[in-house]
Design a protein around this motif. Structure first.
Motif, PDB file in Angstrom:
ATOM      1  N   ASP A   1       0.849  -1.179   0.159  1.00  0.00           N
ATOM      2  CA  ASP A   1      -0.188  -0.068   0.005  1.00  0.00           C
ATOM      3  C   ASP A   1       0.994   1.364   0.034  1.00  0.00           C
TER       4      ASP A   1
ATOM      5  N   HIS B   1     -11.114   0.953  10.152  1.00  0.00           N
ATOM      6  CA  HIS B   1     -11.485   1.033   8.421  1.00  0.00           C
ATOM      7  C   HIS B   1     -11.977   2.396   8.232  1.00  0.00           C
TER       8      HIS B   1
ATOM      9  N   ASP C   1      -3.924  -1.009   8.296  1.00  0.00           N
ATOM     10  CA  ASP C   1      -3.972  -2.370   8.363  1.00  0.00           C
ATOM     11  C   ASP C   1      -2.781  -3.144   9.227  1.00  0.00           C
TER      12      ASP C   1
ATOM     13  N   GLY D   1      -9.233   4.223  -4.044  1.00  0.00           N
ATOM     14  CA  GLY D   1      -9.468   2.802  -4.201  1.00  0.00           C
ATOM     15  C   GLY D   1      -9.356   2.023  -3.024  1.00  0.00           C
ATOM     16  N   LEU D   2      -7.933   2.324  -2.596  1.00  0.00           N
ATOM     17  CA  LEU D   2      -7.513   1.577  -1.380  1.00  0.00           C
ATOM     18  C   LEU D   2      -8.274   1.801  -0.323  1.00  0.00           C
TER      19      LEU D   2
ATOM     20  N   THR E   1     -11.405   2.770  -0.184  1.00  0.00           N
ATOM     21  CA  THR E   1     -12.754   2.202  -0.135  1.00  0.00           C
ATOM     22  C   THR E   1     -12.455   0.592   0.066  1.00  0.00           C
ATOM     23  N   LYS E   2     -11.407  -0.047  -0.548  1.00  0.00           N
ATOM     24  CA  LYS E   2     -11.459  -1.405  -0.367  1.00  0.00           C
ATOM     25  C   LYS E   2     -11.233  -1.626   0.951  1.00  0.00           C
TER      26      LYS E   2
ATOM     27  N   VAL F   1     -14.669  -1.301   2.570  1.00  0.00           N
ATOM     28  CA  VAL F   1     -15.792  -2.363   2.036  1.00  0.00           C
ATOM     29  C   VAL F   1     -15.387  -3.957   2.627  1.00  0.00           C
ATOM     30  N   GLU F   2     -14.053  -4.150   2.762  1.00  0.00           N
ATOM     31  CA  GLU F   2     -13.590  -5.405   3.537  1.00  0.00           C
ATOM     32  C   GLU F   2     -13.940  -5.406   5.068  1.00  0.00           C
TER      33      GLU F   2
END
Length: 184
Positions: free
Chosen positions: A10, A64, A113, A171-172, A174-175, A178-179
């Motif tokens: 990342d 998150h 993360d 996008g990262l 959002t990913k 969502v996860e």
């Protein structure tokens, strides 16, 4: 070592965008970015580990959202800056280096993360010192390389590379969101 490389991906992607946004960043700027990203990435699993020892459920509830907001804000700013029209004027000069707050915000956004990984490391009784050092060093190297790669892309693709870097950060974020919300 696999964990360290996995967590540094990342930061590598974010550093490419950061390098593309600058006017030919020097190696010293790439190294500065790498050190900041590496230190933050080394610190966050330690924080997660400490929280994991105390109360793991408190981290999962909001990490998150923090990652999403930070990455979306930094990425959105990059997209807006890259998409500004110049109406026949010469494009504004790109900065030679990023401000510390921008680098820290990006580093924190890409390293949350690692905090969750730190919680897991506490549960399995892993040596947090070895893990944090490996994660920090891998991230420092990957972010430095990413900045230098961004320099190459930025010089050739300029605003497009900066916009793509911003979209990648959004996008990262959002990913991650969502996860942790829809797929949990």
């Amino acid at each position: 070592m696999t964990l360290a490389l996995g967590l540094s991906v990342d930061a590598f992607a974010a550093a490419i965008g950061k390098g593309a946004a600058l006017d030919r960043p020097r190696f010293s700027e790439a190294l500065r970015t790498g050190v900041i990203f590496g230190c933050v990435e080394a610190l966050t699993p330690v924080i997660g580990w400490a929280i994991g020892l105390a109360a793991a459920s408190s981290v999962d509830a909001f990490d998150h959202w923090i990652a999403f907001v930070l990455l979306a804000a930094v990425g959105g700013r990059m997209v807006v800056q890259a998409s500004r029209g110049h109406d026949g004027e010469a494009p504004p000069s790109r900065p030679r280096r990023h401000g510390l707050m921008v680098l820290f915000a990006t580093a924190i956004g890409t390293s949350l993360d690692a905090m969750a990984v730190g919680v897991t490391l506490a549960f399995i009784g892993a040596d947090i010192t070895v893990a944090a050092i490996a994660i920090g060093l891998a991230t420092a190297v990957m972010a430095t390389i990413g900045m230098l790669l961004g320099r190459y892309l930025g010089g050739r693709f300029g605003r497009l590379a900066e916009a793509l870097g911003g979209v990648a950060l959004i996008g990262l974020g959002t990913k991650i969101l969502v996860e942790h919300t829809l797929l949990a």
